[in-house]
Design an enzyme around this catalytic site. Structure first.
Site, mmCIF file in Angstrom:
data_model
loop_
_atom_site.group_PDB
_atom_site.id
_atom_site.type_symbol
_atom_site.label_atom_id
_atom_site.label_comp_id
_atom_site.label_asym_id
_atom_site.label_seq_id
_atom_site.Cartn_x
_atom_site.Cartn_y
_atom_site.Cartn_z
ATOM 1 N N ASP A 238 -6.685 7.971 13.127
ATOM 2 C CA ASP A 238 -6.477 6.670 12.479
ATOM 3 C C ASP A 238 -4.997 6.470 12.180
ATOM 4 O O ASP A 238 -4.458 7.036 11.235
ATOM 5 C CB ASP A 238 -7.313 6.643 11.188
ATOM 6 N N LYS B 161 0.818 -1.213 0.000
ATOM 7 C CA LYS B 161 0.000 0.000 0.000
ATOM 8 C C LYS B 161 0.855 1.268 0.000
ATOM 9 O O LYS B 161 0.441 2.300 -0.515
ATOM 10 C CB LYS B 161 -0.902 -0.023 1.232
ATOM 11 N N GLU C 21 -10.999 5.991 5.082
ATOM 12 C CA GLU C 21 -10.983 5.109 6.252
ATOM 13 C C GLU C 21 -11.540 5.760 7.526
ATOM 14 O O GLU C 21 -12.401 5.167 8.185
ATOM 15 C CB GLU C 21 -9.559 4.581 6.481
#
Lengths: 211, 659
Positions: free
Chosen positions: B241, B74, B180
């Site tokens: 996050d 990623k 996200e």
């Protein structure tokens, strides 16, 4: 306001005959209408009178209620065509909402409605402003290089006061826009000035690398 | 859920782990394997014969095949080789990343060299997606072809495009790319409402504490007690996050089921991986100082990575962890790391995340104290220092009742339900994370859409020609906050074609930049004088063209068909034979270092697996699962064996930290 664009909007939805909150969609049956985009003012999109003073909470409520009908997540499944309309309408709705929500953008928008040039065409500011901004800018750089937090805090207070004074002037000029056409130039200058103060404030905020 | 319509799954495609979730009558739910495990490690092992294994199995064998095991892909999504090389990212990876040859000098595409075959990050991510798709299909008992996939909020357009391309290559229609932290807020908000409905149904007057989702551990009791603002009103949520490779902060306003993102900030190259690298760096430095040895081979780097991760995790519960490395010839590196030492190492990274938080608060025009709830997402938020710093910043205990590993996938499933029309009262309104603009005269960045603008949104710009009869105009589209074009990221060269020939400066070309509900850019153009639509040829700077994606999808589809044949069973039996044989060898070599019951467990599992393979069944999935389970049980044995192997081959061994 004489030069404001007007549209003859249907009072009721052509599909379900319910009263319309906004000319671009019907919150009762979900019918979308992309035609008024660009022809009717941001105020009209939300069923509001063209006026600087608005009830921000009620604007927000209307925005949410309309968005529930026009957002592509809700309206975008039926067909490619409807998705296209939903995208066009909701981006217009977003732009209109963000413009009206922010007092500076709202004043800018009112100016454009009465046919005044935008900031890209008329950048004039009061003669003292540039010197003043330059001085503070240098002081910020010096304080930052010296790691002088107290001075930075002090500068922040200074800029905040200037920002506020400028803002107050914008509000009173924008309110007078309809009655006093000569307020327009003054408003143009103050709207140009607030950009300088906002930029300076931006440099003083956390996360700014001074670029 | 209507059966005639295809189900839409929610996928969290993570740096470290990936998950898939579905939405049914009971609400969003992650799909687990028989062991109750929802996470699939985002790790792929490629064999020389072209076989791919994904997940726990691949992770277990990473040390043996350091150059053909791919992880953290990623971090490479939507990024060019040149920029990755310049950022120093590649030095941390045991596998080889190269620059892909392209048709244009302005393009910069990175690819991983997998046993001689060059694979782009979207192709590799597609393999992970395919595994998740398979998992969901096995669970649901029907084909899955549509998905909502999450990305870090701070992903730029190229990174989002790359994620969507990965979905397409995996045979999935990506119906939505969702951020996200926003997905996490959705899962959180829905949990809150679900709980409230139950309270209402019970007709009881409960205190505010009762309005939060059920806590998983006692430590959350206080956070629950402070869970403020009863439903119906407005509440301000901050989602922090911190995952394996990326960091995001989003500030959202929740009102009547509408989630309005106010602002977002972050760093797509900051996460748990960086904390591991601090530990690895420390060990490499000290071994160099004490023994004059450079431990930097791919195998050692992989081994160091594995146990840096476990030291990090240990330090979230214990005060100290021990690192021990047998360097051969009686040389032994041993030291213990205290939690405070580790915290000092990662403090600068955490400080960066807090800067992002302050920036996001300023952009949202709110103060930290006004935030009603702070939600933690991502495995790295288990680190006590992270929790402490977040609590200090917001002046309130973060809400931790949701599993930080699963909450994003759950939110993706909720968004899938919204899109399928099954969840009608919730709606997400997101923003664009980075400003979008074009290169103007003199190499400046001319911003057209400012960061944190609500999406969908659009901007228009007029262009004209410089030369008489000019029929093409090139536009360099940029994303970023800096003032000069060269300091922003180029999304690609957009070439407008088919402009009617006219004297210079006369054509009026109106170009519309539309950011759709996925946060992805769509460009269209029209010449206003003639009314002709200009066509647009896009050469993405860091991404794949649509033809390239199509070809990869075809190639991948053919691969998938092969998988469906009996080859799979044969491969599995071969692999089982290989793995059990290898385990026998490892037991003979280092089995005496295991505890007796550890050894017994492995031997029993081995006997069972052999019996299953010998039974000549045709259930490939069952065989596959059994193999994965077996591999997982032998992780510790493999670690021991690797230490031994490294000592023999490199005369430099690395042992796992002591338990």
């Amino acid at each position: 306001m004489s030069s404001q664009p007007t549209t003859s909007r249907p009072i009721r939805c052509t599909t379900c005959s319910q009263p319309l909150e906004s000319p671009i969609c019907c919150t009762s049956c979900g019918q979308l209408n992309a035609d008024p985009i660009g022809r009717c003012s941001y105020f009209e999109l939300f069923g509001l009178p063209v006026d600087f003073d608005i009830d921000e909470q009620s604007l927000h409520r209307t925005y949410l209620s309309l968005t529930r009908s026009v957002h592509p997540d809700v309206a975008g499944h039926a067909s490619q065509e409807k998705r296209h309309d939903a995208l066009a309408i909701s981006s217009e709705m977003n732009r209109a909402y963000l413009t009206l929500r922010d007092p500076v953008l709202r004043a800018e928008y009112l100016l454009s409605l009465v046919g005044e040039p935008g900031t890209s065409e008329d950048r004039a500011v009061s003669p003292d402003l540039l010197g003043e901004v330059m001085t503070i800018r240098e002081e910020i750089e010096e304080a930052r290089q010296a790691g002088d937090q107290a001075s930075l805090e002090d500068l922040k207070q200074q800029v905040a006061a200037k920002q506020q004074a400028c803002m107050e002037s914008i509000v009173s000029l924008a309110r007078a826009l309809v009655e006093k056409p000569d307020a327009r130039r003054a408003l143009r200058r103050q709207l140009n000035a607030i950009k300088y103060w906002n930029n300076l404030m931006d440099r003083l905020l956390p996360g700014s690398d001074g670029v | 859920m209507s059966d005639n319509r295809d189900v839409i799954v929610g996928i969290d495609l993570g740096t470290t782990n990936s998950l898939v979730a579905v939405f049914d009558e009971a609400g969003p739910r992650v799909i687990r394997d028989e062991m109750g495990e929802s996470r699939v490690p985002s790790v792929l092992a490629f064999s020389a014969e072209g076989r791919v294994t994904i997940g726990w199995e691949a992770k277990a064998h990473a040390v043996e095949n350091p150059t053909s095991t791919v992880f953290s892909i990623k971090r490479l999504m939507g990024r060019g080789y040149e920029e990755l090389a310049a950022s120093g990212e590649l030095g941390h990876l045991p596998y080889q990343v190269v620059k892909r040859v392209t048709d244009s000098s302005s393009r910069d595409i990175a690819a991983v060299n997998v046993n001689g075959r060059l694979m782009t990050p979207p192709e590799i991510s597609a393999l992970i997606l395919r595994e998740l798709k398979r998992r969901a299909e096995a669970h649901l008992g029907r084909p899955v072809s549509r998905a909502v996939i999450t990305v870090p909020a701070y992903f730029d357009d190229a990174q989002r495009q790359a994620t969507r391309d990965a979905g397409r290559i995996a045979g999935l229609e990506v119906v939505r790319i969702v951020n996200e932290p926003t997905a996490a807020a959705l899962a959180y908000g829905l949990g809150l409402r679900g709980q409230m409905d139950r309270i209402k149904a019970a007709g009881s007057m409960l205190t505010l504490a009762g309005q939060c989702p059920t806590s998983r551990d006692g430590a959350d009791a206080e956070a629950q007690g402070r869970c403020s603002k009863p439903g119906g009103g407005e509440s301000l949520i901050a989602v922090y996050d911190l995952g394996g490779g990326t960091f995001d902060i989003s500030i959202l306003r929740l009102m009547d089921g509408v989630f309005e993102v106010q602002s977002t900030h972050g760093n797509t190259r900051l996460g748990g991986d960086d904390f591991d690298r601090e530990i690895i760096g420390l060990v490499q430095r000290e071994v160099g100082e004490q023994f004059g040895l450079e431990i930097n081979s791919p195998a050692i780097r992989q081994a160091l990575r594995n146990f840096a991760e476990s030291v990090k995790m240990r330090l979230s519960c214990d005060e100290t962890a021990t690192i021990e490395i047998d360097l051969g010839q009686g040389r032994r590196y041993r030291r213990s790391i205290s939690r405070s030492e580790f915290e000092a190492m990662i403090e600068p990274w955490i400080a960066k995340t807090l800067e992002s938080c302050r920036r996001a608060l300023a952009d949202a025009k709110v103060k930290a104290a006004e935030v009603d709830q702070v939600i933690l997402v991502g495995g790295s938020t288990r680190i006590p220092l992270v929790r402490r710093r977040v609590e200090e910043l917001f002046g309130r205990r973060p809400y931790t009742a949701l599993n930080p590993d699963e909450v994003v996938a759950l939110g993706a499933a909720v968004q899938a339900a919204i899109l399928a029309g099954e969840q009608r009262d919730a709606l997400l309104l997101d923003v664009i994370p980075l400003s979008l603009g074009i290169e103007t005269m003199g190499g400046a960045m001319g911003k057209l859409i400012l960061r944190n603008t609500r999406i969908p949104c659009q901007a228009t710009e007029r262009f004209s020609t410089f030369v008489d009869g000019q029929t093409n105009v090139k536009i360099n589209v940029l994303q970023g906050e800096r003032e000069m074009a060269k300091d922003c990221r180029s999304l690609g060269e957009f070439e407008l074609r088919g402009i009617p020939p006219m004297p210079a400066g006369l054509p009026k070309i109106l170009v519309t930049f539309l950011i759709d509900e996925n946060g992805i850019l769509n460009v269209s153009a029209r010449e206003e004088r003639s009314g002709t639509e200009a066509s647009i040829q896009i050469v993405p700077t860091y991404g794949l063209t649509s033809d390239e994606v199509k070809r990869m999808e075809m190639e991948s589809y053919e691969h998938a068909r092969e998988d469906m044949t009996a080859h799979r069973l044969i491969d599995l039996r071969n692999q089982i034979e290989f793995d059990t044989h290898k385990t026998e060898q490892m037991l003979a070599k280092v089995g005496d270092r295991l505890l007796p019951d550890e050894r017994q467990k492995i031997e029993t599992a081995m006997a069972e697996l052999k019996a299953l393979a010998a039974a000549n069944g045709t259930d490939a999935d069952a065989l596959h699962k059994a193999l994965i389970e077996f591999d997982r049980k032998t992780v510790r044995l493999a670690e021991l064996a690797i230490t031994e192997t490294l000592r023999e081959t490199d005369r430099t061994g690395v042992s796992a930290p002591r338990h």
